[in-house]
Scaffold this motif. Structure first.
Motif, PDB file in Angstrom:
ATOM      1  N   ALA A  42       0.705  -1.660   0.372  1.00 29.52           N
ATOM      2  CA  ALA A  42      -0.199   0.296  -0.105  1.00 29.52           C
ATOM      3  C   ALA A  42       0.625   1.162  -0.065  1.00 29.52           C
ATOM      4  N   ALA A  43       1.985   1.498   0.867  1.00 35.70           N
ATOM      5  CA  ALA A  43       2.698   2.288   0.653  1.00 35.70           C
ATOM      6  C   ALA A  43       3.502   2.220  -0.642  1.00 35.70           C
ATOM      7  N   ALA A  45       1.790   1.907  -3.208  1.00 35.96           N
ATOM      8  CA  ALA A  45       1.327   1.726  -4.609  1.00 35.96           C
ATOM      9  C   ALA A  45       0.834   3.699  -4.221  1.00 35.96           C
ATOM     10  N   TYR A  46       0.675   3.845  -3.021  1.00 39.44           N
ATOM     11  CA  TYR A  46       0.299   4.718  -2.736  1.00 39.44           C
ATOM     12  C   TYR A  46       1.900   6.089  -3.120  1.00 39.44           C
ATOM     13  N   ARG A  47       2.695   5.686  -2.992  1.00 37.26           N
ATOM     14  CA  ARG A  47       3.512   6.556  -3.483  1.00 37.26           C
ATOM     15  C   ARG A  47       3.733   6.885  -5.088  1.00 37.26           C
ATOM     16  N   ARG A  49       1.281   6.574  -6.953  1.00 37.68           N
ATOM     17  CA  ARG A  49       0.604   7.194  -6.885  1.00 37.68           C
ATOM     18  C   ARG A  49       0.437   8.883  -6.922  1.00 37.68           C
ATOM     19  N   ARG A  50       1.458   9.553  -6.197  1.00 41.84           N
ATOM     20  CA  ARG A  50       1.775  10.791  -5.435  1.00 41.84           C
ATOM     21  C   ARG A  50       2.769  10.963  -6.227  1.00 41.84           C
ATOM     22  N   ARG A  51       3.268  10.323  -7.094  1.00 39.31           N
ATOM     23  CA  ARG A  51       5.014  10.653  -7.800  1.00 39.31           C
ATOM     24  C   ARG A  51       4.291  11.574  -8.378  1.00 39.31           C
ATOM     25  N   SER A  62       3.148   6.693 -13.115  1.00 41.88           N
ATOM     26  CA  SER A  62       4.448   5.503 -13.600  1.00 41.88           C
ATOM     27  C   SER A  62       4.549   5.409 -14.591  1.00 41.88           C
TER      28      SER A  62
END
Length: 76
Positions: A42-43, A45-47, A49-51, A62
């Motif tokens: 989850a962490a 995927a969040y990284r 997504r927020r990139r 990505s």
């Protein structure tokens, strides 16, 4: 990360001394490694997504690394 290793330690204790009384007490801790792995996914995927936007091609999110085949210098 500490929760994952603690869950693995509880699994080792139960493997070495399989006692039904211990299973009732430490059973929920056996799910900690699964929870730790899910939290890591989850962490990540969040990284992703927020990139922000790619500085080279302005693509959002990505995508793979740029290569010389893209018409760009490698490293740009």
């Amino acid at each position: 990360m500490a929760v994952t290793s603690a869950g693995l330690m509880f699994a080792r204790v139960l493997y070495l001394d399989p006692d039904p009384d211990k299973l009732a007490m430490m059973g929920p801790a056996l799910l900690w490694p699964v929870w730790g792995a899910a939290l890591a996914v989850a962490a990540a995927a969040y990284r992703i997504r927020r990139r922000g936007d790619c500085r080279t091609c302005s693509a959002h999110g990505s995508h793979g690394p740029h290569t010389a085949a893209d018409g760009l210098r490698v490293g740009d």
